[in-house]
Design a protein around this motif. Structure first.
Motif, short mmCIF file in Angstrom:
data_model
loop_
_atom_site.label_atom_id
_atom_site.label_comp_id
_atom_site.label_asym_id
_atom_site.label_seq_id
_atom_site.Cartn_x
_atom_site.Cartn_y
_atom_site.Cartn_z
N THR A 18 -3.69 -11.83 11.56
CA THR A 18 -2.99 -13.09 11.72
C THR A 18 -1.55 -12.92 11.22
O THR A 18 -1.34 -12.49 10.08
N LEU A 19 -0.60 -13.25 12.09
CA LEU A 19 0.81 -13.12 11.76
C LEU A 19 1.44 -14.50 11.65
O LEU A 19 1.15 -15.39 12.45
N SER A 20 2.30 -14.67 10.65
CA SER A 20 3.00 -15.94 10.51
C SER A 20 4.42 -15.68 10.03
O SER A 20 4.71 -14.68 9.39
N GLY A 21 5.29 -16.62 10.39
CA GLY A 21 6.69 -16.51 9.99
C GLY A 21 7.52 -15.78 11.03
O GLY A 21 7.37 -16.01 12.22
N GLU A 22 8.39 -14.89 10.56
CA GLU A 22 9.32 -14.17 11.42
C GLU A 22 9.08 -12.67 11.32
O GLU A 22 9.21 -12.09 10.25
N LEU A 23 8.74 -12.06 12.45
CA LEU A 23 8.53 -10.62 12.52
C LEU A 23 9.76 -9.99 13.14
O LEU A 23 10.04 -10.17 14.32
N ASP A 24 10.51 -9.28 12.31
CA ASP A 24 11.76 -8.67 12.79
C ASP A 24 11.97 -7.34 12.09
O ASP A 24 11.11 -6.85 11.37
N VAL A 25 13.14 -6.77 12.31
CA VAL A 25 13.44 -5.45 11.78
C VAL A 25 13.31 -5.40 10.25
O VAL A 25 13.01 -4.35 9.69
N LEU A 26 13.51 -6.51 9.58
CA LEU A 26 13.42 -6.54 8.12
C LEU A 26 11.99 -6.68 7.61
O LEU A 26 11.71 -6.36 6.46
N THR A 27 11.08 -7.15 8.46
CA THR A 27 9.71 -7.39 8.01
C THR A 27 8.67 -6.52 8.72
O THR A 27 7.51 -6.51 8.33
N VAL A 28 9.09 -5.77 9.73
CA VAL A 28 8.15 -5.02 10.55
C VAL A 28 7.40 -3.94 9.77
O VAL A 28 6.26 -3.61 10.10
N SER A 29 7.99 -3.42 8.71
CA SER A 29 7.29 -2.39 7.92
C SER A 29 6.02 -2.94 7.29
O SER A 29 5.03 -2.22 7.13
N THR A 30 6.01 -4.21 6.95
CA THR A 30 4.81 -4.85 6.40
C THR A 30 3.67 -4.79 7.41
O THR A 30 2.53 -4.47 7.07
N LEU A 31 3.98 -5.09 8.66
CA LEU A 31 2.96 -5.03 9.71
C LEU A 31 2.50 -3.60 9.94
O LEU A 31 1.30 -3.33 10.04
N ARG A 32 3.43 -2.68 10.02
CA ARG A 32 3.08 -1.26 10.21
C ARG A 32 2.12 -0.78 9.12
O ARG A 32 1.15 -0.09 9.41
N GLU A 33 2.41 -1.13 7.88
CA GLU A 33 1.57 -0.71 6.76
C GLU A 33 0.15 -1.25 6.86
O GLU A 33 -0.80 -0.60 6.45
N GLN A 34 0.00 -2.45 7.40
CA GLN A 34 -1.32 -3.06 7.54
C GLN A 34 -2.08 -2.49 8.74
O GLN A 34 -3.30 -2.35 8.68
N VAL A 35 -1.38 -2.19 9.83
CA VAL A 35 -2.02 -1.77 11.07
C VAL A 35 -2.39 -0.29 11.07
O VAL A 35 -3.44 0.08 11.61
N ALA A 36 -1.58 0.57 10.48
CA ALA A 36 -1.82 2.02 10.54
C ALA A 36 -3.22 2.41 10.10
O ALA A 36 -3.91 3.15 10.83
N PRO A 37 -3.72 1.95 8.95
CA PRO A 37 -5.08 2.35 8.57
C PRO A 37 -6.15 1.79 9.51
O PRO A 37 -7.21 2.39 9.68
N LEU A 38 -5.88 0.66 10.12
CA LEU A 38 -6.86 0.07 11.05
C LEU A 38 -7.01 0.94 12.30
O LEU A 38 -8.12 1.10 12.82
N LEU A 39 -5.91 1.48 12.77
CA LEU A 39 -5.95 2.32 13.96
C LEU A 39 -6.64 3.65 13.69
O LEU A 39 -7.13 4.29 14.62
N ALA A 40 -6.68 4.07 12.44
CA ALA A 40 -7.31 5.33 12.07
C ALA A 40 -8.84 5.20 12.02
O ALA A 40 -9.54 6.21 12.07
N ARG A 41 -9.34 3.97 11.93
CA ARG A 41 -10.79 3.77 11.89
C ARG A 41 -11.39 3.82 13.29
O ARG A 41 -10.80 3.30 14.22
N PRO A 42 -12.57 4.43 13.41
CA PRO A 42 -13.22 4.42 14.72
C PRO A 42 -13.74 3.02 15.06
O PRO A 42 -14.05 2.23 14.17
N ALA A 43 -13.83 2.75 16.35
CA ALA A 43 -14.41 1.50 16.85
C ALA A 43 -13.71 0.26 16.32
O ALA A 43 -14.35 -0.72 15.94
N THR A 44 -12.41 0.30 16.29
CA THR A 44 -11.64 -0.87 15.85
C THR A 44 -11.02 -1.55 17.05
O THR A 44 -10.29 -0.94 17.81
#
Length: 124
Positions: A18-44
């Protein structure tokens, strides 16, 4: 003001992001940090809920699209839901409505997890 927030929860068959607020160049690293481990898991299967997202720039779009496309094909595409009319218009202009699995709401995604063909979900 950059008040971007991301939360991750299990909502089978999806991992709900769930994303809220403003996703831009200043905040995108927060999303990357959350998504990277999820993509590494099988069957996600990722479902991005954009209902509370007020703004997204090209950096944010890139991470979002990348995550949807990188979801392993055998597990189904990543998906998005809860887009505002403005956000839907942006995705349409960029040709993304034809490439991503989209649901009008989170409830629709959970009711029909097999997905709707790209670009066919009627968005409100």
């Amino acid at each position: 003001m950059h008040d971007f927030q991301v939360s991750v929860a299990q909502s089978p068959p999806f991992t709900l992001i769930t994303l809220s607020g403003e996703l831009d160049v200043l905040t995108v690293s927060t999303l990357r940090e959350q998504v990277a481990p999820l993509l590494a898991r099988p069957a996600t299967r990722l479902l991005f809920d954009l209902e509370s997202l007020r703004f997204i720039d090209s950096a944010g779009l890139r991470v979002l699209i990348d995550a949807c496309v990188r979801t392993p094909p055998k597990d189904g595409d990543g998906a998005v839901c809860g887009m505002s009319p403005h956000m839907l218009h942006l995705f349409s202009l960029l040709g993304l409505t034809a490439r991503l699995t989209m649901y009008p709401t989170r409830a629709d995604a959970l009711r029909h997890p097999a997905g709707m063909p790209a670009g066919t979900a009627e968005m409100n």
